[in-house]
Design a protein around this motif. Structure first.
Motif, PDB file in Angstrom:
ATOM      1  N   GLY A 279       0.808  -1.071   0.189  1.00 36.66           N
ATOM      2  CA  GLY A 279       0.133  -0.027   0.154  1.00 36.66           C
ATOM      3  C   GLY A 279       0.764   1.184  -0.071  1.00 36.66           C
ATOM      4  O   GLY A 279       0.424   2.093  -0.663  1.00 36.66           O
ATOM      5  N   LEU A 280       1.882   1.350   0.779  1.00 37.29           N
ATOM      6  CA  LEU A 280       2.738   2.667   0.952  1.00 37.29           C
ATOM      7  C   LEU A 280       3.656   2.558  -0.488  1.00 37.29           C
ATOM      8  O   LEU A 280       3.657   3.711  -1.048  1.00 37.29           O
ATOM      9  CB  LEU A 280       3.822   2.294   1.978  1.00 37.29           C
ATOM     10  N   LEU A 281       3.983   1.287  -0.996  1.00 36.19           N
ATOM     11  CA  LEU A 281       4.769   1.650  -2.419  1.00 36.19           C
ATOM     12  C   LEU A 281       3.967   2.081  -3.457  1.00 36.19           C
ATOM     13  O   LEU A 281       4.234   2.777  -4.235  1.00 36.19           O
ATOM     14  CB  LEU A 281       5.234   0.222  -2.514  1.00 36.19           C
ATOM     15  N   MET A 282       2.637   1.722  -3.437  1.00 35.00           N
ATOM     16  CA  MET A 282       1.436   1.987  -4.326  1.00 35.00           C
ATOM     17  C   MET A 282       1.368   3.643  -4.492  1.00 35.00           C
ATOM     18  O   MET A 282       1.218   4.260  -5.456  1.00 35.00           O
ATOM     19  CB  MET A 282       0.378   1.158  -4.400  1.00 35.00           C
ATOM     20  N   SER A 283       1.289   4.037  -3.213  1.00 37.08           N
ATOM     21  CA  SER A 283       1.172   5.574  -2.821  1.00 37.08           C
ATOM     22  C   SER A 283       2.151   6.271  -3.443  1.00 37.08           C
ATOM     23  O   SER A 283       2.066   7.383  -3.932  1.00 37.08           O
ATOM     24  CB  SER A 283       0.954   5.988  -1.463  1.00 37.08           C
TER      25      SER A 283
ATOM     26  N   THR B  83      -8.280  -9.651   2.034  1.00 33.83           N
ATOM     27  CA  THR B  83      -7.450  -8.981   3.353  1.00 33.83           C
ATOM     28  C   THR B  83      -6.342  -8.147   3.108  1.00 33.83           C
ATOM     29  O   THR B  83      -6.158  -6.938   3.216  1.00 33.83           O
ATOM     30  CB  THR B  83      -7.121 -10.113   4.264  1.00 33.83           C
ATOM     31  N   PHE B  84      -5.605  -8.750   1.792  1.00 37.49           N
ATOM     32  CA  PHE B  84      -4.330  -8.007   1.076  1.00 37.49           C
ATOM     33  C   PHE B  84      -4.871  -6.732   0.815  1.00 37.49           C
ATOM     34  O   PHE B  84      -4.209  -5.359   0.964  1.00 37.49           O
ATOM     35  CB  PHE B  84      -3.724  -8.509   0.318  1.00 37.49           C
ATOM     36  N   PHE B  85      -5.998  -6.610  -0.149  1.00 37.95           N
ATOM     37  CA  PHE B  85      -6.054  -5.273  -0.826  1.00 37.95           C
ATOM     38  C   PHE B  85      -6.948  -4.304   0.188  1.00 37.95           C
ATOM     39  O   PHE B  85      -6.608  -2.997   0.275  1.00 37.95           O
ATOM     40  CB  PHE B  85      -7.288  -5.607  -1.899  1.00 37.95           C
ATOM     41  N   ALA B  86      -7.749  -4.812   1.287  1.00 38.32           N
ATOM     42  CA  ALA B  86      -8.101  -4.038   2.286  1.00 38.32           C
ATOM     43  C   ALA B  86      -7.111  -3.296   3.106  1.00 38.32           C
ATOM     44  O   ALA B  86      -7.179  -1.958   3.191  1.00 38.32           O
ATOM     45  CB  ALA B  86      -8.982  -4.814   3.011  1.00 38.32           C
TER      46      ALA B  86
ATOM     47  N   PRO C 104      -1.628  11.766   4.204  1.00 40.69           N
ATOM     48  CA  PRO C 104      -0.900  13.180   4.654  1.00 40.69           C
ATOM     49  C   PRO C 104       0.542  13.084   4.921  1.00 40.69           C
ATOM     50  O   PRO C 104       1.009  14.224   4.644  1.00 40.69           O
ATOM     51  CB  PRO C 104      -1.505  13.395   6.061  1.00 40.69           C
ATOM     52  N   LEU C 105       1.137  12.118   5.112  1.00 44.62           N
ATOM     53  CA  LEU C 105       2.563  11.765   5.359  1.00 44.62           C
ATOM     54  C   LEU C 105       3.326  12.111   4.026  1.00 44.62           C
ATOM     55  O   LEU C 105       4.231  12.852   3.852  1.00 44.62           O
ATOM     56  CB  LEU C 105       3.019  10.535   6.327  1.00 44.62           C
ATOM     57  N   LEU C 106       2.729  11.191   3.134  1.00 45.74           N
ATOM     58  CA  LEU C 106       3.409  11.166   1.820  1.00 45.74           C
ATOM     59  C   LEU C 106       3.089  12.565   0.748  1.00 45.74           C
ATOM     60  O   LEU C 106       3.648  12.632   0.038  1.00 45.74           O
ATOM     61  CB  LEU C 106       3.061   9.706   1.059  1.00 45.74           C
ATOM     62  N   LYS C 107       1.937  13.036   1.403  1.00 43.97           N
ATOM     63  CA  LYS C 107       1.447  14.202   0.490  1.00 43.97           C
ATOM     64  C   LYS C 107       1.085  13.933  -0.934  1.00 43.97           C
ATOM     65  O   LYS C 107       1.332  14.348  -1.760  1.00 43.97           O
ATOM     66  CB  LYS C 107       2.380  15.296   0.436  1.00 43.97           C
ATOM     67  N   VAL C 108       0.196  12.739  -1.122  1.00 46.85           N
ATOM     68  CA  VAL C 108      -0.367  12.400  -2.208  1.00 46.85           C
ATOM     69  C   VAL C 108      -1.847  12.300  -2.169  1.00 46.85           C
ATOM     70  O   VAL C 108      -2.716  12.202  -1.223  1.00 46.85           O
ATOM     71  CB  VAL C 108       0.131  10.645  -2.297  1.00 46.85           C
ATOM     72  N   ARG C 109      -2.501  12.635  -3.243  1.00 47.31           N
ATOM     73  CA  ARG C 109      -3.664  12.929  -3.709  1.00 47.31           C
ATOM     74  C   ARG C 109      -4.180  11.885  -4.320  1.00 47.31           C
ATOM     75  O   ARG C 109      -3.587  11.395  -5.648  1.00 47.31           O
ATOM     76  CB  ARG C 109      -4.104  14.123  -4.312  1.00 47.31           C
ATOM     77  N   PHE C 110      -5.360  11.191  -4.213  1.00 44.03           N
ATOM     78  CA  PHE C 110      -5.938  10.028  -4.908  1.00 44.03           C
ATOM     79  C   PHE C 110      -7.149  10.398  -5.542  1.00 44.03           C
ATOM     80  O   PHE C 110      -7.812  11.276  -5.120  1.00 44.03           O
ATOM     81  CB  PHE C 110      -6.338   8.788  -4.098  1.00 44.03           C
TER      82      PHE C 110
ATOM     83  N   ALA D  46      -3.742   1.401   4.544  1.00 39.45           N
ATOM     84  CA  ALA D  46      -2.362   1.942   4.582  1.00 39.45           C
ATOM     85  C   ALA D  46      -2.265   3.006   3.667  1.00 39.45           C
ATOM     86  O   ALA D  46      -1.406   4.136   4.061  1.00 39.45           O
ATOM     87  CB  ALA D  46      -1.247   0.541   4.116  1.00 39.45           C
ATOM     88  N   ALA D  47      -2.557   2.953   2.401  1.00 43.86           N
ATOM     89  CA  ALA D  47      -2.358   4.141   1.449  1.00 43.86           C
ATOM     90  C   ALA D  47      -3.115   5.463   1.998  1.00 43.86           C
ATOM     91  O   ALA D  47      -2.553   6.452   1.924  1.00 43.86           O
ATOM     92  CB  ALA D  47      -2.752   3.641  -0.055  1.00 43.86           C
ATOM     93  N   LEU D  48      -4.101   5.196   2.575  1.00 38.28           N
ATOM     94  CA  LEU D  48      -4.970   6.394   2.864  1.00 38.28           C
ATOM     95  C   LEU D  48      -4.515   6.792   4.244  1.00 38.28           C
ATOM     96  O   LEU D  48      -4.514   7.931   4.573  1.00 38.28           O
ATOM     97  CB  LEU D  48      -6.541   5.852   3.180  1.00 38.28           C
ATOM     98  N   LEU D  49      -4.030   6.096   5.230  1.00 35.11           N
ATOM     99  CA  LEU D  49      -3.360   6.546   6.508  1.00 35.11           C
ATOM    100  C   LEU D  49      -2.099   7.437   6.053  1.00 35.11           C
ATOM    101  O   LEU D  49      -1.754   8.309   6.646  1.00 35.11           O
ATOM    102  CB  LEU D  49      -3.175   5.453   7.405  1.00 35.11           C
ATOM    103  N   ALA D  50      -1.353   6.822   5.224  1.00 34.89           N
ATOM    104  CA  ALA D  50      -0.017   7.504   4.706  1.00 34.89           C
ATOM    105  C   ALA D  50      -0.448   8.759   3.728  1.00 34.89           C
ATOM    106  O   ALA D  50       0.614   9.201   3.535  1.00 34.89           O
ATOM    107  CB  ALA D  50       0.922   6.558   4.011  1.00 34.89           C
TER     108      ALA D  50
END
Length: 255
Positions: A15-19, A235-238, A249-255, A243-247
């Protein structure tokens, strides 16, 4: 090595890498503008409930901006599809099935090419000492497949072998004392198709023989969460999405 813990870790990392990939391959400024406009129209729908015409106009704009965000996501998705496919294929080998327990039985299937079915429908199977063939072959003339039931007696990796005319093929089969421990459990020895070979990569693909695949029908692995049983990929995708949504603000990414 509890499977659920490792699945949660894998989902979080992916999730973090995809972000990060999404951040550096998408038009983030355009995404930010679309999000701001969407929020404005959502606010207008809440504030001007009595203005039916204006509310439907804002609702239409919201749907338009949703489609626009999907359009802006096309490029990142193209970058993610191939790596994610190979990650999923490796997770599939470890989380989809579990090894047989000692004393447990399962079906083994040999899928034969339809054009050579009549010549090879009497194929015979042998097993190593760790497994016993429990039944005579059951032939499915409509599906061009032969089935056997085998039972595991010893832990470890063994082989099943088939004789088809002058050709001999084999398929790995695994049993374990601790079935909860993660092991590479390849249920299918693939044919020559590219998708078949990449998704079932635990063993080399079969040579161009009159056999489409050799399959061991292992039990499905269970990774229950709060008493509920979900497929591992759910479970994996959820976890990846959370993880991507929680990160975000930290990664400053917009989806």
């Amino acid at each position: 090595n509890h499977p659920l813990i490792l699945l949660l870790v894998c989902g979080t990392v992916v999730g973090l890498l995809m972000s990060l990939v999404f951040k550096y391959t998408s038009n983030q400024s355009a995404m930010a503008a679309v999000l701001d406009r969407s929020r404005g129209h959502f606010l207008a729908i809440k504030l001007f409930k009595d203005d039916l015409r204006g509310m439907f106009f804002s609702l239409g704009c919201v749907f338009y901006y949703i489609l626009l965000r999907l359009w802006y996501s096309v490029v990142p998705v193209m970058f993610l599809v191939v790596p994610l496919y190979f990650v999923m294929s490796q997770l599939f080998l470890r989380f989809e099935y579990r090894p047989l327990a000692i004393g447990e039985e399962c079906l083994v299937e040999l899928q034969i090419d339809g054009k050579s079915w009549d010549r090879n429908r009497d194929a015979t199977m042998r097993s190593d000492s760790g497994f016993t063939i429990e039944t005579e072959p059951l032939r499915d003339d409509n599906g061009q497949a032969i089935f056997w039931r085998v039972e595991a007696h010893e832990p470890g990796l063994s082989k099943l072998r088939w004789q088809l005319g002058d050709s001999t093929i084999d398929k790995e089969i695994i049993a374990a004392d601790d079935c909860n421990r993660l092991r590479e459990t390849g249920s299918r020895r693939p044919g020559t198709g590219w998708l078949d070979r990449t998704w079932h990569a635990a063993e080399p693909a079969l040579e161009p023989l009159p056999v489409r695949a050799a399959v061991v029908h292992y039990p499905l692995r269970e990774t229950p969460i709060f008493g509920f049983k979900f497929p591992w990929w759910v479970t994996f995708f959820a976890v990846s999405i959370i993880a991507a949504l929680l990160a975000q603000p930290l990664l400053k990414v917009r989806f």
